[in-house]
Design a protein around this motif. Sequence first.
Motif, PDB file in Angstrom:
ATOM      1  N   PHE A 186      26.360  -3.388  18.180  1.00  0.00           N
ATOM      2  CA  PHE A 186      27.247  -2.547  17.380  1.00  0.00           C
ATOM      3  C   PHE A 186      26.474  -1.726  16.353  1.00  0.00           C
ATOM      4  CE2 PHE A 186      26.821  -6.377  14.955  1.00  0.00           C
ATOM      5  CZ  PHE A 186      26.905  -5.999  13.620  1.00  0.00           C
ATOM      6  N   HIS A 187      25.167  -2.064  16.135  1.00  0.00           N
ATOM      7  CA  HIS A 187      24.372  -1.306  15.176  1.00  0.00           C
ATOM      8  C   HIS A 187      22.883  -1.611  15.415  1.00  0.00           C
ATOM      9  CE1 HIS A 187      22.786   0.159  11.361  1.00  0.00           C
ATOM     10  NE2 HIS A 187      23.942   0.805  11.219  1.00  0.00           N
ATOM     11  N   PRO A 188      22.008  -0.596  15.311  1.00  0.00           N
ATOM     12  CA  PRO A 188      20.568  -0.818  15.534  1.00  0.00           C
ATOM     13  C   PRO A 188      19.939  -1.840  14.589  1.00  0.00           C
ATOM     14  CG  PRO A 188      21.055   1.534  15.506  1.00  0.00           C
ATOM     15  CD  PRO A 188      22.316   0.832  15.100  1.00  0.00           C
ATOM     16  N   LEU A 189      20.358  -1.895  13.330  1.00  0.00           N
ATOM     17  CA  LEU A 189      19.794  -2.885  12.406  1.00  0.00           C
ATOM     18  C   LEU A 189      20.186  -4.304  12.803  1.00  0.00           C
ATOM     19  CD1 LEU A 189      20.305  -1.057   8.991  1.00  0.00           C
ATOM     20  CD2 LEU A 189      18.154  -1.413  10.228  1.00  0.00           C
ATOM     21  N   ALA A 190      21.392  -4.473  13.300  1.00  0.00           N
ATOM     22  CA  ALA A 190      21.822  -5.786  13.788  1.00  0.00           C
ATOM     23  C   ALA A 190      21.029  -6.164  15.036  1.00  0.00           C
ATOM     24  CB  ALA A 190      23.317  -5.785  14.062  1.00  0.00           C
ATOM     25  N   SER A 191      20.708  -5.191  15.878  1.00  0.00           N
ATOM     26  CA  SER A 191      19.898  -5.442  17.073  1.00  0.00           C
ATOM     27  C   SER A 191      18.522  -5.979  16.698  1.00  0.00           C
ATOM     28  CB  SER A 191      19.717  -4.160  17.890  1.00  0.00           C
ATOM     29  OG  SER A 191      20.939  -3.697  18.373  1.00  0.00           O
ATOM     30  N   THR A 192      17.911  -5.360  15.704  1.00  0.00           N
ATOM     31  CA  THR A 192      16.592  -5.801  15.250  1.00  0.00           C
ATOM     32  C   THR A 192      16.640  -7.232  14.741  1.00  0.00           C
ATOM     33  OG1 THR A 192      15.983  -3.531  14.682  1.00  0.00           O
ATOM     34  CG2 THR A 192      14.722  -5.292  13.624  1.00  0.00           C
ATOM     35  N   GLU A 193      17.656  -7.566  13.970  1.00  0.00           N
ATOM     36  CA  GLU A 193      17.794  -8.926  13.451  1.00  0.00           C
ATOM     37  C   GLU A 193      18.071  -9.918  14.576  1.00  0.00           C
ATOM     38  OE1 GLU A 193      18.187 -12.251  10.822  1.00  0.00           O
ATOM     39  OE2 GLU A 193      16.964 -10.446  10.949  1.00  0.00           O
TER      40      GLU A 193
END
Length: 104
Positions: free
Chosen positions: A54-61
């Motif tokens: 749902f979001h690139p920053l969440a993907s990284t985490e």
Amino acid sequence: MPVFKGSQQSLKRFLDRASHWPDSLSRTIAGQVYVEFMINELGQVRNASVVRSFHPLASTEALRLVQLLDGRFTPGRVNGQPVAMKLTLPISFGTQPVSIRKQL
């Protein structure tokens, strides 16, 4: 199917404790990131990739969290022998439950 050492509940607790909400991501949004990865014959995480987010920053985490799981799985077995298997792990940012799905 590979099994997290402990239980499904201990996997959820581990992810909850290790998770860091990205600073620049609003806390008003929530969702799941689906990470696909292999658990090899030694229980190690290999080839992790995000398949839905749902979001690139969440993907990284989510990818960071999956790498922390390295060595914390008992490998799957076929005919009594350990084998590599692909899993998909939905990691929730919010209140949704964690579960693991085997990919055939």
